[in-house]
Scaffold this motif. Structure first.
Motif, short mmCIF file in Angstrom:
data_model
loop_
_atom_site.label_atom_id
_atom_site.label_comp_id
_atom_site.label_asym_id
_atom_site.label_seq_id
_atom_site.Cartn_x
_atom_site.Cartn_y
_atom_site.Cartn_z
N GLY A 17 0.82 -1.21 0.00
CA GLY A 17 0.00 0.00 0.00
C GLY A 17 0.85 1.26 0.00
O GLY A 17 0.33 2.37 -0.05
N MET A 18 2.19 1.07 0.01
CA MET A 18 3.12 2.22 0.13
C MET A 18 4.01 2.30 -1.10
O MET A 18 5.21 2.03 -1.00
CB MET A 18 3.98 2.04 1.39
N GLY A 19 3.57 2.61 -2.34
CA GLY A 19 2.21 2.64 -2.79
C GLY A 19 1.69 1.25 -3.13
O GLY A 19 2.46 0.28 -3.12
N PRO A 20 0.41 1.20 -3.44
CA PRO A 20 -0.24 -0.09 -3.70
C PRO A 20 0.43 -0.91 -4.81
O PRO A 20 0.57 -2.11 -4.70
CB PRO A 20 -1.66 0.31 -4.11
N GLN A 21 0.85 -0.21 -5.88
CA GLN A 21 1.42 -0.96 -7.00
C GLN A 21 2.72 -1.65 -6.59
O GLN A 21 3.01 -2.75 -7.04
CB GLN A 21 1.68 0.00 -8.17
N ILE A 24 1.94 -4.92 -4.80
CA ILE A 24 1.48 -5.92 -5.78
C ILE A 24 2.67 -6.44 -6.57
O ILE A 24 2.83 -7.64 -6.80
CB ILE A 24 0.43 -5.29 -6.72
#
Lengths: 254, 254
Positions: A17-21, A24
């Protein structure tokens, strides 16, 4: 009740989430680098994507803003309660000692048994292992990562000479700009952001860097190439991925 | 302790690992379809990637094999305990009534409050909403999905005429083959697997399908195009993604 993990490797927890990408992307790398021909050969992974973790760079610049450390600690404890035995975070800036040291002490206070793999330490260990001839390392990242000396400190300890860009604001803009930045446009990344990252890479190579660390989890989304003009571009998430797989199932490292 | 989700939307839980790439792909779609300019605008998501869930198609063919239902139920309960308020599974075959109905009753016995979004029902509702002129729908999927009539049954209820491929073994092979199948080679998919999926798509279009459902989470990895010769290719994960975002944060649906 059958236990799905009875014969399975230890579960890998990822705080994302830190960031979301970036979170993933890390899970994607774990899957891609695991040797498997059927679903059941893959490794159990939990991704907790908590984009509500307060901005790390923002807090480092102004500690009156919301503090990310307790939220990160709570996220890691949530991963442990959900079954993770090892864990890692898909965010460079969260490893700044001002944040990470407090996360670690909160985990200790809570009696956590989770083994945390440190993104920066695993990256530097990976460079030393995979590229033993290299001594001069360039570092790209957010203003927070660069000004805190996060990679510099660990690289220094391992005897590397380090370089970072002269203008950290342009690079931070490539990451954070709401109009063209990688956090707002991650798939695909804008050409503006990519060119800004490449420009900073060129500067470090011109100054003598023999490898360049893409030291913000967003940067490899803009420059996925493994090298640039013959100079290795180091994706810390790839280094971390190999360490995580090696820890839980060394025979499945692809 | 600060609560990171105090002002955040309800957390979306995804049970993945069936296969791993399909679960990652679903979380990726949630991120891509959320309107956001900074990390904190994104939605909290937990992906539990449990590749150790026994093979669904295998169990449907031979119920003496390990039963996936109790493992799936345990996975969904784990997601609820970790904070998820709504959940979904990135696997078509897991929604077969012989599996899904038992999962649902195990969740009820355990007193779960989690709202499960049903991949197949959300897909059919999505077609009815987005493509109201369409009446004839082709369905691709594993042998298990097709022979159980999973999509057929729900489509019938909504008044659609349905078609499925004459040879389900070739399509199952494109998914399961250890040498060329999508489960073994998901990124990138082999050209052999892609051509097999396209061949089955062509057959359904030739027989009159006005839209084709890619009814196995692996299939959109082989054919990511939104349409083929003007015929919409329906990715159930995209339909599900929109339903999940609409449920927890309708204002952020991109």
């Amino acid at each position: 009740m059958s236990d799905p993990t009875a014969n399975a490797p230890v579960t890998i927890g990822i705080l994302g989430g830190m960031g979301p990408q970036a979170g993933i992307d890390l899970v994607d790398k774990i899957t891609a680098q695991t040797r498997a021909v059927k679903d059941q050969d893959h490794l159990p992974v939990i991704l907790l994507s908590w984009p509500q973790v307060p901005d790390r760079t923002g807090w480092l610049a102004d500690p009156s803003l919301p503090d990310p450390a307790p939220v990160i600690a709570e996220g890691l404890l949530t991963l442990e309660r959900a079954g993770a035995g090892v864990a890692a975070m898909a965010c460079n800036t969260a490893h700044t000692p001002a944040i990470f040291d407090r996360v670690r002490s909160q985990l200790e206070s809570a009696g956590a048994g989770l083994r945390i793999f440190h993104l920066i330490e695993e990256t530097v260990l990976g460079i030393a292992r995979q590229l033993p001839e290299i001594r001069k390392v360039g570092i790209l990242g957010t203003h927070g990562t660069l000004s805190s000396g996060l990679y510099h400190h660990v690289l220094d300890e391992h005897g590397f000479e380090t370089f970072s860009p002269s203008d950290t604001n342009r690079l931070s803009n490539a990451i954070y700009s709401p109009n063209t930045g990688i956090k707002a446009f991650s798939n695909p990344v804008t050409e503006t952001a990519r060119q800004e990252v490449l420009s900073a890479t060129r500067e470090l190579i011109d100054r003598g860097a023999e490898a360049v660390i893409l030291g913000c989890t967003e940067l490899p989304l803009a420059v996925p190439e493994p090298e640039w003009n013959g100079i290795p571009l180091i994706d810390p998430a790839s280094m971390l991925t190999r360490s995580l797989i090696r820890a839980v199932a060394p025979d499945r490292l692809g």
